[in-house]
Design a protein around this motif. Structure first.
Motif, PDB file in Angstrom:
ATOM      1  N   ALA A 105       0.824  -1.222   0.000  1.00 15.90           N
ATOM      2  CA  ALA A 105       0.000   0.000   0.000  1.00 15.90           C
ATOM      3  C   ALA A 105       0.855   1.268   0.000  1.00 15.90           C
ATOM      4  O   ALA A 105       0.470   2.281  -0.593  1.00 15.90           O
ATOM      5  CB  ALA A 105      -0.923   0.007   1.216  1.00 15.90           C
ATOM      6  N   PHE A 106       2.009   1.205   0.663  1.00 18.29           N
ATOM      7  CA  PHE A 106       2.855   2.398   0.777  1.00 18.29           C
ATOM      8  C   PHE A 106       3.980   2.429  -0.260  1.00 18.29           C
ATOM      9  O   PHE A 106       4.905   3.228  -0.158  1.00 18.29           O
ATOM     10  CB  PHE A 106       3.447   2.489   2.188  1.00 18.29           C
ATOM     11  N   SER A 107       3.874   1.576  -1.264  1.00 20.34           N
ATOM     12  CA  SER A 107       4.944   1.471  -2.264  1.00 20.34           C
ATOM     13  C   SER A 107       4.808   2.479  -3.401  1.00 20.34           C
ATOM     14  O   SER A 107       5.723   2.612  -4.215  1.00 20.34           O
ATOM     15  CB  SER A 107       4.987   0.054  -2.844  1.00 20.34           C
ATOM     16  N   THR A 108       3.680   3.206  -3.450  1.00 23.87           N
ATOM     17  CA  THR A 108       3.492   4.216  -4.499  1.00 23.87           C
ATOM     18  C   THR A 108       3.103   5.556  -3.877  1.00 23.87           C
ATOM     19  O   THR A 108       2.525   5.594  -2.779  1.00 23.87           O
ATOM     20  CB  THR A 108       2.376   3.809  -5.482  1.00 23.87           C
ATOM     21  N   ALA A 109       3.400   6.622  -4.575  1.00 26.89           N
ATOM     22  CA  ALA A 109       3.034   7.969  -4.103  1.00 26.89           C
ATOM     23  C   ALA A 109       1.524   8.094  -3.964  1.00 26.89           C
ATOM     24  O   ALA A 109       1.019   8.690  -3.003  1.00 26.89           O
ATOM     25  CB  ALA A 109       3.577   9.021  -5.070  1.00 26.89           C
ATOM     26  N   ALA A 110       0.795   7.512  -4.922  1.00 24.82           N
ATOM     27  CA  ALA A 110      -0.673   7.568  -4.876  1.00 24.82           C
ATOM     28  C   ALA A 110      -1.201   6.818  -3.657  1.00 24.82           C
ATOM     29  O   ALA A 110      -2.127   7.286  -2.975  1.00 24.82           O
ATOM     30  CB  ALA A 110      -1.256   6.969  -6.159  1.00 24.82           C
ATOM     31  N   GLY A 111      -0.612   5.662  -3.360  1.00 27.12           N
ATOM     32  CA  GLY A 111      -1.032   4.885  -2.200  1.00 27.12           C
ATOM     33  C   GLY A 111      -0.767   5.610  -0.896  1.00 27.12           C
ATOM     34  O   GLY A 111      -1.600   5.606   0.015  1.00 27.12           O
ATOM     35  N   ARG A 112       0.383   6.259  -0.827  1.00 25.59           N
ATOM     36  CA  ARG A 112       0.729   7.003   0.396  1.00 25.59           C
ATOM     37  C   ARG A 112      -0.193   8.197   0.592  1.00 25.59           C
ATOM     38  O   ARG A 112      -0.620   8.493   1.722  1.00 25.59           O
ATOM     39  CB  ARG A 112       2.195   7.449   0.340  1.00 25.59           C
ATOM     40  N   LEU A 113      -0.547   8.866  -0.490  1.00 24.86           N
ATOM     41  CA  LEU A 113      -1.438  10.031  -0.391  1.00 24.86           C
ATOM     42  C   LEU A 113      -2.860   9.605  -0.023  1.00 24.86           C
ATOM     43  O   LEU A 113      -3.516  10.265   0.794  1.00 24.86           O
ATOM     44  CB  LEU A 113      -1.437  10.802  -1.710  1.00 24.86           C
ATOM     45  N   THR A 114      -3.314   8.504  -0.599  1.00 22.21           N
ATOM     46  CA  THR A 114      -4.642   7.979  -0.252  1.00 22.21           C
ATOM     47  C   THR A 114      -4.719   7.689   1.243  1.00 22.21           C
ATOM     48  O   THR A 114      -5.696   8.053   1.914  1.00 22.21           O
ATOM     49  CB  THR A 114      -4.930   6.686  -1.044  1.00 22.21           C
TER      50      THR A 114
END
Length: 364
Positions: A105-114
Motif C-alpha cells: 500500500a505504501f509502495s506508491t506515491a498515490a497509495g501514500r497520499l490515499t
C-alpha cells in the motif's frame, strides 16, 4: 539605568532557567491501550500524557476503524480529555501481524497520499491528536509470510513526508520502532525521518521473543554482554544517529515471556527452552509465588528481573516495579521524551506499573 538593566538581565536568567528546568522535567507517560470504552475508566488516566488506541488497520489502502465498538472506544477516550487537559489521544495503525498490506500500500506515491488523506479524515472526525505507525517491520521480516522489501525503507520516509504535509504541524506523528539491531540498521533512514516525527516509541521489549529457543532478558535496560540487545543499546545507537533525546521514548513490558523445559542451570537464564504463553503484570502476585515453586532473581547489570521454577523447569522474564522505576530514572537522567508500555489493560488499575512510573516522574 545600569542597575535596571542588571535587574532585567537577572530576571531573564531566572526565567530562562525555570523554562529549561520545566522542559527537562517533562517526560511523557504513554499507554498503548487495547481495551474498550468501559475498562479505561478503571485506570488512573490523570497519570498519563498520551493514550494510543490499538489498533486501526488498512482497508482498501485507507485507515480503518474496525468496528462500532472501536468507534465508541475512541470517542470515549477523546472525551477523557475534558477532565485531563494534559492528555492526548492517538490512533495506531498495525501492530504485530496487523500491517500485512503495508508494504504494498505504501509502495506508491498515490497509495501514500490515499492513506494520508484517510488519516486526516478519520482524525478530524474523531478529534484525535495524531497517528502512531506500528509497521512491524519495513524492509525486514516481521510476521512470517508478510511482504517486506528493501524499498520499504525509502518508502517509509516518503510516507512520513506525505503524512506530515497532509496532516500539518498540529497533529502528533510517531512510530513504534523495533529495539533490536537489525531493525535499527536496516529498516529506517533515521536522519531523514527525525524532523518529521514528534517521537519514536522504541519497543525495547521482546528483544528475546517467542521465536527464540534460548531464554534471556526480553526487556533489559542494559546489555550484559556485547551481543545482547537492550534498551540502552538502542537509545545510544539512535542518539549517535542524531535523533534528539526528547524525541526518544523507551518501552516497558507489562507481561512476561516464558519458557518451559529449562534446566536448572544459571537459574534458567540463557538456557535452552520452549517458549509458551506468559503472564500479565496484574497476575504476577498470584502466579510468581514461592508456594507455586517460583524464585525471584534480579540481574543488577541488566537492571532486569527474572523468575525460575526448578520444579516445573519454567523461566520467565519481564519488567516489574523495580525495573520500570529504573527505566523511568534512566529517562530522567538521559532527558529522553518519556516512557511507553505495552499495554495498559495488563496493569493493575491502582498501585501498579503506571503508578510506579508516575512516582519516579513526580519525584524531585
Amino acid at each position: 539605568m545600569k542597575q535596571i538593566n542588571l535587574m532585567v538581565l537577572f530576571l531573564l536568567c531566572i526565567s530562562t532557567t525555570t523554562i529549561f528546568a520545566q522542559k527537562n522535567k517533562k517526560m511523557d507517560i504513554i499507554a498503548y491501550y487495547t481495551g474498550d470504552a468501559k475498562l479505561i475508566d478503571e485506570y488512573e488516566v490523570n497519570k498519563l500524557n498520551q493514550i494510543i488506541f490499538s489498533f486501526c488497520h488498512l482497508k482498501d489502502g485507507k485507515l480503518s476503524v474496525d468496528s462500532s465498538k472501536d468507534s465508541l472506544t475512541i470517542k470515549h477516550l477523546v472525551s477523557l480529555k475534558a477532565k485531563n487537559p494534559q492528555l492526548k489521544i492517538v490512533l495506531s495503525l498495525g501492530g504485530w501481524g496487523g500491517c500485512e498490506p503495508c508494504s504494498a500500500a505504501f509502495s506508491t506515491a498515490a497509495g501514500r497520499l490515499t492513506f494520508a488523506k484517510s488519516v486526516k479524515e478519520v482524525s478530524d472526525y474523531f478529534e484525535v491528536d495524531g497517528l502512531d505507525l506500528d509497521w512491524e517491520y519495513p524492509a525486514i521480516e516481521g510476521l512470517p509470510g508478510h511482504l517486506y522489501q528493501a524499498v520499504d525503507k525509502p518508502n517509509f520516509t516518503e510516507l512520513l513526508k506525505t503524512l506530515r504535509s497532509t496532516l500539518g504541524k498540529k497533529y502528533e506523528l510517531s512510530f513504534a520502532a523495533g529495539g533490536f539491531q537489525k531493525y535499527l540498521d536496516e529498516s529506517i533512514d533515521w536522519k531523514a525521518i527525525t524532523p518529521l516525527v514528534n517521537r519514536i516509541n522504541i519497543m525495547s521489549y521482546d528483544l528475546v521473543n517467542g521465536y527464540s529457543t534460548v531464554t534471556g532478558h526480553h526487556t533489559p535496560l542494559y546489555s550484559t554482554n556485547a551481543s545482547e540487545e537492550s534498551t540502552n543499546r538502542a537509545v545510544e545507537f539512535l542518539l549517535k544517529q542524531g535523533v534528539p533525546a526528547e524525541k526518544l521514548i523507551i518501552g516497558g513490558a507489562f507481561y512476561t515471556r516464558t519458557w518451559i523445559n529449562v534446566e536448572d542451570v544459571n537459574n534458567g537464564l540463557y538456557q535452552p527452552g520452549k517458549h509458551v504463553e506468559g503472564v500479565n503484570f496484574k497476575d504476577y502476585a498470584k502466579t510468581y509465588t514461592e508456594a507455586n515453586g517460583w524464585k525471584y532473581f534480579w540481574d543488577d547489570k541488566a537492571k532486569a528481573p527474572y523468575w525460575y521454577n526448578a520444579k516445573s523447569k519454567t523461566f520467565a522474564t519481564s519488567d516489574d516495579i523495580k525495573s520500570i522505576k529504573a527505566k523511568t530514572e534512566y529517562v530522567k537522567a538521559k532527558k529522553l521524551g518519556g516512557i511507553m508500555f505495552w499495554e495498559l489493560t495488563l496493569d493493575t488499575p491502582k498501585d501498579g506499573m503506571v503508578n510506579a512510573i508516575y512516582e519516579v516522574k513526580s519525584a524531585k
